[in-house]
Motif scaffolding. Sequence first.
Motif, PDB file in Angstrom:
ATOM      1  N   ILE A  45       0.841  -1.191   0.000  1.00  0.00           N
ATOM      2  CA  ILE A  45       0.000   0.000   0.000  1.00  0.00           C
ATOM      3  C   ILE A  45       0.879   1.245   0.000  1.00  0.00           C
ATOM      4  O   ILE A  45       2.022   1.214   0.463  1.00  0.00           O
ATOM      5  N   VAL A  46       0.337   2.331  -0.519  1.00  0.00           N
ATOM      6  CA  VAL A  46       0.995   3.633  -0.491  1.00  0.00           C
ATOM      7  C   VAL A  46       0.075   4.568   0.272  1.00  0.00           C
ATOM      8  O   VAL A  46      -1.126   4.611   0.015  1.00  0.00           O
ATOM      9  N   ARG A  47       0.662   5.297   1.222  1.00  0.00           N
ATOM     10  CA  ARG A  47      -0.126   6.260   1.989  1.00  0.00           C
ATOM     11  C   ARG A  47       0.750   7.432   2.408  1.00  0.00           C
ATOM     12  O   ARG A  47       1.976   7.360   2.397  1.00  0.00           O
ATOM     13  N   LEU A  48       0.082   8.509   2.780  1.00  0.00           N
ATOM     14  CA  LEU A  48       0.745   9.689   3.298  1.00  0.00           C
ATOM     15  C   LEU A  48       1.378   9.352   4.636  1.00  0.00           C
ATOM     16  O   LEU A  48       0.756   8.689   5.468  1.00  0.00           O
ATOM     17  N   THR A  92       2.646   8.116  -8.643  1.00  0.00           N
ATOM     18  CA  THR A  92       1.228   8.351  -8.941  1.00  0.00           C
ATOM     19  C   THR A  92       0.537   9.026  -7.756  1.00  0.00           C
ATOM     20  O   THR A  92      -0.285   9.929  -7.945  1.00  0.00           O
ATOM     21  N   ALA A  93       0.874   8.611  -6.547  1.00  0.00           N
ATOM     22  CA  ALA A  93       0.294   9.240  -5.350  1.00  0.00           C
ATOM     23  C   ALA A  93       0.704  10.708  -5.256  1.00  0.00           C
ATOM     24  O   ALA A  93      -0.127  11.580  -4.949  1.00  0.00           O
ATOM     25  N   LEU A 104       6.436  15.436  -2.219  1.00  0.00           N
ATOM     26  CA  LEU A 104       5.953  16.522  -3.072  1.00  0.00           C
ATOM     27  C   LEU A 104       6.055  17.812  -2.265  1.00  0.00           C
ATOM     28  O   LEU A 104       5.474  17.911  -1.173  1.00  0.00           O
ATOM     29  N   LEU A 105       6.829  18.773  -2.772  1.00  0.00           N
ATOM     30  CA  LEU A 105       7.006  20.065  -2.111  1.00  0.00           C
ATOM     31  C   LEU A 105       6.278  21.151  -2.889  1.00  0.00           C
ATOM     32  O   LEU A 105       6.559  21.358  -4.077  1.00  0.00           O
ATOM     33  N   LYS A 106       5.366  21.834  -2.225  1.00  0.00           N
ATOM     34  CA  LYS A 106       4.684  22.963  -2.849  1.00  0.00           C
ATOM     35  C   LYS A 106       5.562  24.199  -2.752  1.00  0.00           C
ATOM     36  O   LYS A 106       6.227  24.413  -1.753  1.00  0.00           O
ATOM     37  N   GLU A 107       5.573  24.998  -3.796  1.00  0.00           N
ATOM     38  CA  GLU A 107       6.289  26.271  -3.759  1.00  0.00           C
ATOM     39  C   GLU A 107       5.513  27.244  -2.874  1.00  0.00           C
ATOM     40  O   GLU A 107       4.286  27.209  -2.829  1.00  0.00           O
ATOM     41  N   ARG A 108       6.217  28.130  -2.201  1.00  0.00           N
ATOM     42  CA  ARG A 108       5.577  29.040  -1.241  1.00  0.00           C
ATOM     43  C   ARG A 108       5.374  30.448  -1.779  1.00  0.00           C
ATOM     44  O   ARG A 108       4.455  31.141  -1.368  1.00  0.00           O
ATOM     45  N   ALA A 140      -0.695  16.476  -6.163  1.00  0.00           N
ATOM     46  CA  ALA A 140      -0.472  17.745  -6.871  1.00  0.00           C
ATOM     47  C   ALA A 140      -1.731  18.173  -7.622  1.00  0.00           C
ATOM     48  O   ALA A 140      -2.111  19.353  -7.587  1.00  0.00           O
ATOM     49  N   LYS A 141      -2.388  17.237  -8.261  1.00  0.00           N
ATOM     50  CA  LYS A 141      -3.612  17.558  -9.009  1.00  0.00           C
ATOM     51  C   LYS A 141      -4.745  18.001  -8.099  1.00  0.00           C
ATOM     52  O   LYS A 141      -5.634  18.723  -8.531  1.00  0.00           O
ATOM     53  N   SER A 142      -4.711  17.580  -6.844  1.00  0.00           N
ATOM     54  CA  SER A 142      -5.769  17.968  -5.905  1.00  0.00           C
ATOM     55  C   SER A 142      -5.541  19.362  -5.310  1.00  0.00           C
ATOM     56  O   SER A 142      -6.427  19.913  -4.668  1.00  0.00           O
TER      57      SER A 142
END
Length: 166
Positions: free
Chosen positions: A2-5, A104-105, A70-74, A110-112
């Motif tokens: 499984i893959v999870r946060l 994929t996760a 996944l790192l979001k830019e600030r 990112a798409k969300s």
Amino acid sequence: MIVRLLGPQDAEDYRKVRLEALRQHPDAFAVSYEEEEVRPVSIYEERFQSNENYTFGAFDGDELIGTVTLLKERYRKLKHRANIVAMYVQSPHRSKGVGKKLMTAAIKQAKSEPDIEQVYLTVVQSNASAKKLYQSLGFTTFGIDSKALKIGQDYLDEELMVLAII
């Protein structure tokens, strides 16, 4: 599998896998084993509670076998971008789709995110299997960073890749 946060409760296991990745594959990461080894577990506990980055783990039963972040830019002018970093799958679990599920996760996350339009990553140019995975997910190369990493007296070039998600 499984893959999870990952959450704060996963920090010890994450640190163990992260240090393994850096020790076994120093040419694949910008950070060195020596730099990461001195960081306390609390750094990961805090990071896993942030809403600016997301680290996913792949598990075989209770064992953490792979990770990606996944790192979001600030900054306002960069909020349409995110970066994928620290991708790693333990050797015995490679070529079994683990990396693809992790990526994929991260892409799904990112798409969300309403602001994110593009996802970036870098990969050492000689890492053919990683490049093949990223290309299979739609990433394209837009540049080469010559001498991006220096290990001892040796240099490694990195490919800069992007995936448009809008």
